[in-house]
Design a protein around this motif. Structure first.
Motif, mmCIF file in Angstrom:
data_model
loop_
_atom_site.group_PDB
_atom_site.id
_atom_site.type_symbol
_atom_site.label_atom_id
_atom_site.label_comp_id
_atom_site.label_asym_id
_atom_site.label_seq_id
_atom_site.Cartn_x
_atom_site.Cartn_y
_atom_site.Cartn_z
ATOM 1 N N GLU A 1 0.803 -1.114 -0.036
ATOM 2 C CA GLU A 1 -0.212 0.077 -0.063
ATOM 3 C C GLU A 1 0.797 1.447 0.156
ATOM 4 O O GLU A 1 1.611 1.442 0.707
ATOM 5 N N ARG A 2 0.494 2.291 -0.985
ATOM 6 C CA ARG A 2 1.486 3.220 -1.220
ATOM 7 C C ARG A 2 0.960 4.388 -0.472
ATOM 8 O O ARG A 2 -0.071 4.831 -0.646
ATOM 9 N N TRP A 3 1.685 5.280 0.344
ATOM 10 C CA TRP A 3 1.340 6.737 0.673
ATOM 11 C C TRP A 3 2.212 7.530 0.442
ATOM 12 O O TRP A 3 3.623 7.212 0.262
ATOM 13 N N ASP A 4 2.245 8.814 0.020
ATOM 14 C CA ASP A 4 3.014 9.817 -0.132
ATOM 15 C C ASP A 4 2.577 11.173 0.254
ATOM 16 O O ASP A 4 1.318 11.308 0.558
ATOM 17 N N THR A 5 3.510 12.093 0.522
ATOM 18 C CA THR A 5 3.035 13.442 1.084
ATOM 19 C C THR A 5 2.169 14.210 0.409
ATOM 20 O O THR A 5 1.550 15.241 0.973
ATOM 21 N N GLY A 6 2.103 13.834 -0.820
ATOM 22 C CA GLY A 6 1.185 14.797 -1.583
ATOM 23 C C GLY A 6 1.552 16.268 -1.979
ATOM 24 O O GLY A 6 0.760 17.057 -2.192
#
Lengths: 291, 481
Positions: free
Chosen positions: B355-360
């Protein structure tokens, strides 16, 4: 009427046991030629195969945790015990080295004594090498920082091919003194002293698998050890007459630490420290200081 | 949480002069190369900075001959005291010109000025200062009774720490009495060009340091040159293996400082906020383009939700943007190629089910950029847990027992570095013993010092840089050691 003597079957030494080659193969071993050029038949030695070499690596890997995790003091005791056991078999070793290499009795005794003394020398090194090659580092910050040597793991060794006992001990003892385990290919032409050494090791409290001895053709086995991905280092001491450049290139596959062949090494001289340090890694540990 | 707006605080570029083009630095002089000149750009903007010569095999040969002449006639005959004095001079000039070096490094590499100013440049100067002192004390280093230099050393360095890697290579080599031919990375040659000028300013005898620019082919010419006695390489494991193969059967020695996939192990008794700072520094320092980056986070299962929540909150405060801005935390990725590799591997992470998450955070229009990214639900077999990404991407895995943490940490062909966070001293020491890695950071991460040996186990290479053990790589010993 003279007694019919009981002859010994010379086998491999793998994982603390003495198996025949899985291939079922053996080869003739002869004494050094007499003045007339005759070579007496001595024994049939096991001719180890690729599979035997791989089995030996498995045994050596299995032994790493226990042996590298043993205290340096304990390893020193075991190495000293090897010298004790060899001393008790001194006459046998002299006879074997003498018939194998065609030495005089006096020369054979000198070689065997030096081989025994070499174990004593390395027995004393086990708990000093970290003090000599490790140290604290005065880093520019509030950190405790220390570097210490650790064994690299499983070391494959091509033993010197001429010097059947002293040469063998001189390359195996420094590897295991520091906590590595090893798979060694003995002298092809003179394998019998190596197997007798293995019998000494088997009765010296050395855990099974720490030293594994293969007899047979180095040209057949060495490439498999050089390219084996679960071997950490290779000592090409006795590979000078093989295509050792190819072995070193094979060893690059998993970046084995490689010690290149020695040329005319005088095994009676005090050994170089690099015989140990070539098979050691430096680990550096940091920790902050604070109240 | 309140958001603070920061006014731009750019460091001035005026301190740096970049020439239109650079030649090769051979025998103390700038000479034209005979290959095809190539451009170096600012990865944060795409702006063309300069054109740099490409060294051909003949150019490398000229550099090796210059190094040999300097070795035979000057450097090997000079007293250790005098060699040391030159190194002290270099260290001082680097300190004096620190601002210039920092700005240039930031422009050419894309890393934040905060890092070049506070880490890269001062640490590089410290390396020269430390090794300068060894030059006349080699016999006290415990490396044997009769130690001699190798002769001419070929050195090939990467783009992630252009000046610092140069210092790690050149300082110990010169202190031990070797002369060098060094190749900087093709995307970051400018720091080495300025260093050549510093050598001239220090009146370093011509030919002691030779700098040749180019890409892989130039590096191969150095490795294959028969006049090279030793190779020192920092870079990828794949190239390290090629070098090891190339020198097989020769008398050349090598030290290889290669890739890594460091585990950073967090136990449930760790000081979590400190650990989060360590995790962030461990993987996002230099945009994660660090061989020893803590790219695999191993968190004890019962605290993983808490750690990931705090981590995300902390990452959202990182400021990504103009590397020359003094408030910037995350700079540019060094090249289009590197950005493509990071992108490819993160896409593989998603495709394999993590599952990918980034700071946006918004990304600048020009240049090469990648947001700080975090993957959860990562398993051991995922490519993002096995392969070196060399970018600002953290893979989070979990464990239950210390034994499982060790097994997972060691489950990699690499062995460069590792981290462990716990308040229990005995556990730190046990874990440190079990980890198959050359550097173990306990309750800290990414610390470096000239006195502290750095280098890997297994496929992270061999040999050390820094400290007494690093010095050992630059001498041959006779006698009993």
């Amino acid at each position: 009427m003279s007694r019919i003597d009981v002859r010994k079957t010379y086998k491999l030494f793998i994982g603390g046991a003495f198996p025949r080659s899985e291939s079922g193969r053996s080869y003739d071993v002869y004494a050094a030629p007499t003045r007339e050029g005759n070579r007496a038949f001595l024994a049939n030695a096991a001719q180890a195969s690729r599979k035997d070499a791989r089995n030996a690596v498995v045994a050596a890997r299995k032994a790493v945790a226990g042996w590298s995790g043993a205290t340096a003091y304990n390893r020193g005791q075991v190495l000293y015990r090897v010298a004790e056991v060899m001393e008790s078999r001194r006459d046998q070793l002299i006879a074997e080295v003498r018939s194998a290499e065609g030495l005089t009795a006096a020369r054979a005794a000198t070689v065997v004594d030096a081989a025994i003394d070499r174990w004593v020398w390395y027995a004393g090194w086990t708990d000093k090498i970290a003090q000599v090659t490790g140290n604290a580092n005065p880093v520019a910050g509030p950190y405790f920082n220390i570097s210490a040597p650790e064994p690299t793991g499983v070391v494959a060794v091509v033993a010197p091919q001429g010097d059947s006992l002293l040469g063998l001990v001189s390359v195996v003892a420094p590897v295991v003194a520091t906590g590595n385990t090893c798979v060694v290919i003995a002298s092809q032409e003179h394998p019998l002293p190596a197997i007798t050494l293995a019998e000494c090791l088997a009765t010296s409290d050395l855990p099974g698998g720490v030293v594994n001895v293969l007899t047979g053709d180095p040209a057949e086995m060495a490439p498999w050890l050089a390219s084996h991905l679960d071997v950490n280092a290779i000592d090409l001491a006795g590979a000078g007459s093989l295509d050792w450049a190819a072995l070193e290139a094979d060893a690059a596959g998993n970046l084995k630490r490689v010690r290149r062949p020695s040329t005319d090494e005088d095994f009676t001289a005090t050994p170089a420290l690099s015989r140990m340090t070539d098979f050691l890694e430096t680990k550096t540990v940091w920790h902050p200081k604070g109240r | 949480m309140p958001t603070f707006e920061y006014a731009p605080a750019p460091e001035s570029r005026a301190v740096v002069t970049i020439e239109d083009s650079y030649g090769l630095f051979i025998g103390g002089e700038w000479t034209p190369g005979h290959g095809t000149p190539f451009a170096t750009i600012n990865p944060a903007t795409g702006e063309h900075l300069s054109t740099v010569a490409e060294a051909t095999t003949d150019d490398v040969d000229a550099a090796v001959r210059a190094a040999r002449t300097a070795y035979t006639r000057v450097w090997s005959r000079m007293s250790g005291t005098d060699r040391g004095k030159y190194l002290f001079r270099i260290a001082r000039i680097m300190q004096e010109r620190a601002r210039e070096l920092a700005v240039l490094e930031t422009i050419d590499n894309g890393k934040p000025i905060k890092e070049t100013r506070d880490f890269d440049v001062p640490t590089a100067a410290a390396h020269f200062f430390y090794h300068a002192g060894w030059a006349d004390k080699l016999e006290y280093a415990g490396l044997g009774s009769d130690i001699r230099p190798h002769g001419v050393v070929g050195q090939i360095i990467p783009w992630n720490f252009p000046l610092l890697m140069l210092a790690w290579k050149i300082a110990p080599a010169l202190a031990a009495g070797n002369t060098v031919v060094l190749k900087p990375a093709e995307t970051t040659p400018l720091a080495a060009m300025l260093f050549a000028e510093i050598c001239q300013q220090a009146d370093l005898p011509p030919g002691v340091v030779n700098i040749v620019t180019g890409a892989g082919a130039t590096g191969q010419s150095i490795v294959d040159h028969p006049g090279i006695d030793k190779i020192a390489f920092t870079g990828s494991t794949a190239v390290g293996k090629m070098i090891a193969r190339s020198i097989a059967g020769t008398e050349k020695k090598a030290t290889l400082e290669l890739g890594g996939k460091a585990a950073n192990i967090i136990f449930d008794d760790a000081p979590i906020d400190q650990a989060v700072e360590g995790i962030v520094g461990g993987i996002f320092f230099n945009q994660g383009q660090v061989c020893c980056a803590g790219s695999r986070l191993l968190v004890q299962e019962n605290i993983v939700d808490d750690v990931v929540r705090r981590l995300k909150r902390r990452l959202e405060t990182l400021r990504l943007g103009d590397p020359l801005d003094k408030n910037t935390d995350v700079g540019a990725i060094n090249s289009a190629e590197q950005l493509a590799r990071i992108t490819e591997l993160t896409e593989a992470g998603v495709a394999e089910g993590a599952e990918r998450w980034d700071t946006g955070c918004p990304l600048p229009k020009n240049g090469f950029w990648f947001r700080p990214t975090l993957f959860t639900g990562v398993s051991q077999s995922h490519r993002i847990a096995q392969e070196e990404i060399f970018g600002p991407v953290l893979s989070v895995l979990t464990f239950r027992t210390p034994g499982e943490a060790v097994a997972k940490a060691n489950n990699t062909p690499y062995g460069l570095s590792a981290g462990v966070w716990t308040e229990k001293g005995s556990r730190i020491l046990w874990i440190a013993d079990q980890l198959r890695a050359g550097v173990v950071w306990a309750n800290t991460f990414n610390q470096f010092d000239p006195t502290s040996p750095f280098g890997g186990y297994k496929e992270s290479g061999y040999g050390r840089e820094g400290g007494r053990q690093g010095l050992a790589a630059y001498v041959r010993s006779g006698g009993v050691a």
